[in-house]
Design an enzyme around this catalytic site. Structure first.
Site, mmCIF file in Angstrom:
data_model
loop_
_atom_site.group_PDB
_atom_site.id
_atom_site.type_symbol
_atom_site.label_atom_id
_atom_site.label_comp_id
_atom_site.label_asym_id
_atom_site.label_seq_id
_atom_site.Cartn_x
_atom_site.Cartn_y
_atom_site.Cartn_z
ATOM 1 N N THR A 60 0.819 -1.214 0.000
ATOM 2 C CA THR A 60 0.000 0.000 0.000
ATOM 3 C C THR A 60 0.851 1.262 0.000
ATOM 4 O O THR A 60 0.442 2.294 -0.505
ATOM 5 C CB THR A 60 -0.939 -0.019 1.231
ATOM 6 O OG1 THR A 60 -1.810 -1.123 1.084
ATOM 7 C CG2 THR A 60 -1.761 1.247 1.353
ATOM 8 N N TYR A 74 -8.272 0.676 -2.960
ATOM 9 C CA TYR A 74 -7.274 1.277 -3.856
ATOM 10 C C TYR A 74 -6.491 0.151 -4.485
ATOM 11 O O TYR A 74 -6.673 -1.022 -4.144
ATOM 12 C CB TYR A 74 -6.329 2.189 -3.049
ATOM 13 C CG TYR A 74 -5.736 1.450 -1.875
ATOM 14 C CD1 TYR A 74 -4.603 0.665 -2.035
ATOM 15 C CD2 TYR A 74 -6.364 1.449 -0.628
ATOM 16 C CE1 TYR A 74 -4.096 -0.090 -0.980
ATOM 17 C CE2 TYR A 74 -5.865 0.695 0.422
ATOM 18 C CZ TYR A 74 -4.736 -0.068 0.237
ATOM 19 O OH TYR A 74 -4.248 -0.829 1.253
ATOM 20 N N THR A 140 1.696 -4.318 4.210
ATOM 21 C CA THR A 140 1.548 -4.562 5.646
ATOM 22 C C THR A 140 1.016 -5.960 5.974
ATOM 23 O O THR A 140 1.164 -6.432 7.095
ATOM 24 C CB THR A 140 0.611 -3.520 6.286
ATOM 25 O OG1 THR A 140 -0.658 -3.599 5.638
ATOM 26 C CG2 THR A 140 1.176 -2.127 6.185
ATOM 27 N N ASP A 141 0.400 -6.623 4.977
ATOM 28 C CA ASP A 141 -0.253 -7.903 5.283
ATOM 29 C C ASP A 141 0.723 -8.951 5.819
ATOM 30 O O ASP A 141 0.387 -9.704 6.738
ATOM 31 C CB ASP A 141 -0.948 -8.464 4.035
ATOM 32 C CG ASP A 141 -2.197 -7.679 3.663
ATOM 33 O OD1 ASP A 141 -2.543 -6.730 4.393
ATOM 34 O OD2 ASP A 141 -2.825 -8.018 2.647
ATOM 35 N N LYS A 213 0.094 -7.582 12.586
ATOM 36 C CA LYS A 213 -0.986 -6.704 12.121
ATOM 37 C C LYS A 213 -2.277 -7.146 12.799
ATOM 38 O O LYS A 213 -2.608 -8.334 12.797
ATOM 39 C CB LYS A 213 -1.107 -6.816 10.599
ATOM 40 C CG LYS A 213 -2.113 -5.877 9.971
ATOM 41 C CD LYS A 213 -2.070 -5.932 8.447
ATOM 42 C CE LYS A 213 -3.063 -4.954 7.861
ATOM 43 N NZ LYS A 213 -3.010 -4.932 6.385
ATOM 44 N N GLU A 333 -2.615 -29.207 27.046
ATOM 45 C CA GLU A 333 -3.841 -29.619 26.350
ATOM 46 C C GLU A 333 -3.682 -30.963 25.632
ATOM 47 O O GLU A 333 -4.672 -31.630 25.351
ATOM 48 C CB GLU A 333 -4.238 -28.549 25.328
ATOM 49 C CG GLU A 333 -4.857 -27.300 25.944
ATOM 50 C CD GLU A 333 -6.295 -27.532 26.381
ATOM 51 O OE1 GLU A 333 -6.886 -28.562 26.000
ATOM 52 O OE2 GLU A 333 -6.822 -26.678 27.118
HETATM 53 N N1 ASP Z 1 -2.470 -5.936 0.621
HETATM 54 C C1 ASP Z 1 -1.502 -4.930 0.941
HETATM 55 C C2 ASP Z 1 -0.147 -5.599 1.088
HETATM 56 O O1 ASP Z 1 0.129 -6.222 2.066
HETATM 57 C C3 ASP Z 1 -1.891 -4.194 2.162
HETATM 58 C C4 ASP Z 1 -0.927 -3.165 2.663
HETATM 59 O O2 ASP Z 1 0.180 -2.989 2.197
HETATM 60 O O3 ASP Z 1 -1.304 -2.471 3.631
HETATM 61 O O4 ASP Z 1 0.638 -5.479 0.217
#
Ligand code: ASP
Length: 376
Positions: A60, A74, A140-141, A213, A333
């Site tokens: 992103t 986006y 971020t994923d 995340k 467990e």
């Molecule tokens: N789908 C994106 C990625 O991980 C989301 C992000 O960058 O926030 O590349």
């Protein structure tokens, strides 16, 4: 990649400092301690700007939306890294930076091959004497998986900072520019050396080991169960904690010696989970299955036999938890000793997958594998 033009001058400076029994980082701190604690970063770094390579992988932070109000819908991974750098001119005041585009992908598209390619390139750059640190722009994923992998496999104490953003650069309230500026500040700061791979977003510095995340769209999505290592504010890099677990120079894993990672599958537990998912992982060549179990690694009665059968075929079984934090207790467990299974410490299933893949390059003995999971 072109060499940094200011390298000769910096080398001379380093040589002089070395002759005086100081290294550039400590010398900077010793020569100007008051300025280092109070002045903005631009003033701090005038004396010795660090050379930072910014590697672009997409995400992103390289995204663009149709309108400024598209904060969460986006297209990611479209803006080249050089353009991202050019959009934050403040960066050139704190470091000499160079961009390098290695991928242009959403981070959900990372796989073992891409991870290894990125790690090897970072390692190559870190060996160059004129490179002081690396920043990686990343989606971020899966930033937490890449950062944990680098944290475990890079053999350098130079700062490596992975950064992303939750909003594309076109959005109102876009967070990428400040995150990138902060990441460069952290990578340039001698205090960041020897702390493993770091993740910087939303004014916080996290260790790649712990960060995860936790929200699909909010800018304050990243959290570490034990808190961040520090903050970046007003151009200052502030550390408050140190990573407790071994990383980079202290681990037995070396990116330069890795050519392939063993297949490790994650099977996610839920009410009515289908035992066929275990068989599918085995058929697909998994050397280990991380069972993202409920609670403290509990396993449904109808799942015990399929997992035991997989173990009988030589596949390692790792009990992890889908809860998001906490340790899984061995022999609580489930009777792990009896079944020859392994438990994660507090690693989330996706992090246990990375660590198990690395551990399997060293041993296939479950006792040794257990020690590795408890160590890192
Ligand atoms: N789908 C994106 C990625 O991980 C989301 C992000 O960058 O926030 O590349």
């Amino acid at each position: 990649m072109k060499r940094f033009t200011r390298f000769t001058r910096l080398t001379t400076l380093s040589a002089l400092l070395l002759a005086a029994g100081l290294n550039a980082g400590t010398a900077q701190a010793q020569l100007a301690p008051a300025a280092a604690t109070t002045a903005p970063a631009s003033a701090q770094s005038e004396a010795r700007k660090a050379n930072i390579v910014i590697i672009g992988t997409g995400g992103t932070i390289a995204g663009a939306g149709a309108s400024a109000t598209n904060t969460a819908a986006y297209q990611s991974a479209v803006v080249p890294v050089d353009k991202i750098i050019a959009s934050v001119p403040e960066i050139s005041k704190v470091a000499n930076v160079k961009g390098e585009q290695i991928f242009q992908i959403g981070s959900e598209s990372f796989n073992n091959e891409r991870l290894l390619k990125l790690g090897k390139r970072v390692s190559e750059l870190l060996k160059q004497p004129d490179v002081d640190g690396i920043v990686i722009t990343h989606g971020t994923d899966t930033i937490e998986e890449t950062a944990y992998f680098l944290n475990l496999t890079l053999k350098s104490d130079k700062p490596v900072v992975v950064v992303g953003s939750m909003r594309p650069g076109t959005a109102l309230g876009a967070d990428g520019a400040l995150n990138l500026y902060d990441a460069v500040l952290v990578a340039s700061n001698p205090d960041s050396r020897g702390k493993g791979t770091l993740v910087v977003l939303n004014d916080e510095i996290h260790t790649g080991r712990d960060v995860t995340k936790s929200n699909t769209f909010k800018t304050e999505t990243f959290r570490s169960p034990f808190g961040p290592l520090g903050y970046v504010v007003e151009g200052r890099t502030l550390f408050f904690r140190l990573p407790a677990r071994p990383h980079t120079m202290q681990t037995e894993f070396d990116i330069d010696k890795l050519d392939k990672l063993p297949e490790v599958a994650i099977v996610y537990a839920y009410g009515n989970v289908n035992p066929a998912s275990v068989d599918a992982a085995v058929k697909n060549g998994a050397k280990a299955i991380v069972f993202a179990a409920t609670g403290n690694g509990s396993v449904g009665d109808y799942m015990v036999e399929p997992l035991k059968a997989a173990r009988a075929k030589g596949v390692q079984i790792v009990r992890a938890s889908r809860t998001g934090s906490g340790v899984v207790i061995r022999n609580a467990e489930q009777p792990d000793d009896k079944y020859d299974w392994i438990v994660t410490d507090d690693q989330l299933p996706q992090k246990a997958r990375i660590l198990m893949a690395l551990a399997l390059t060293k041993t296939n003995d479950p006792k040794e594998l257990q020690k590795i999971l408890w160590k890192y």
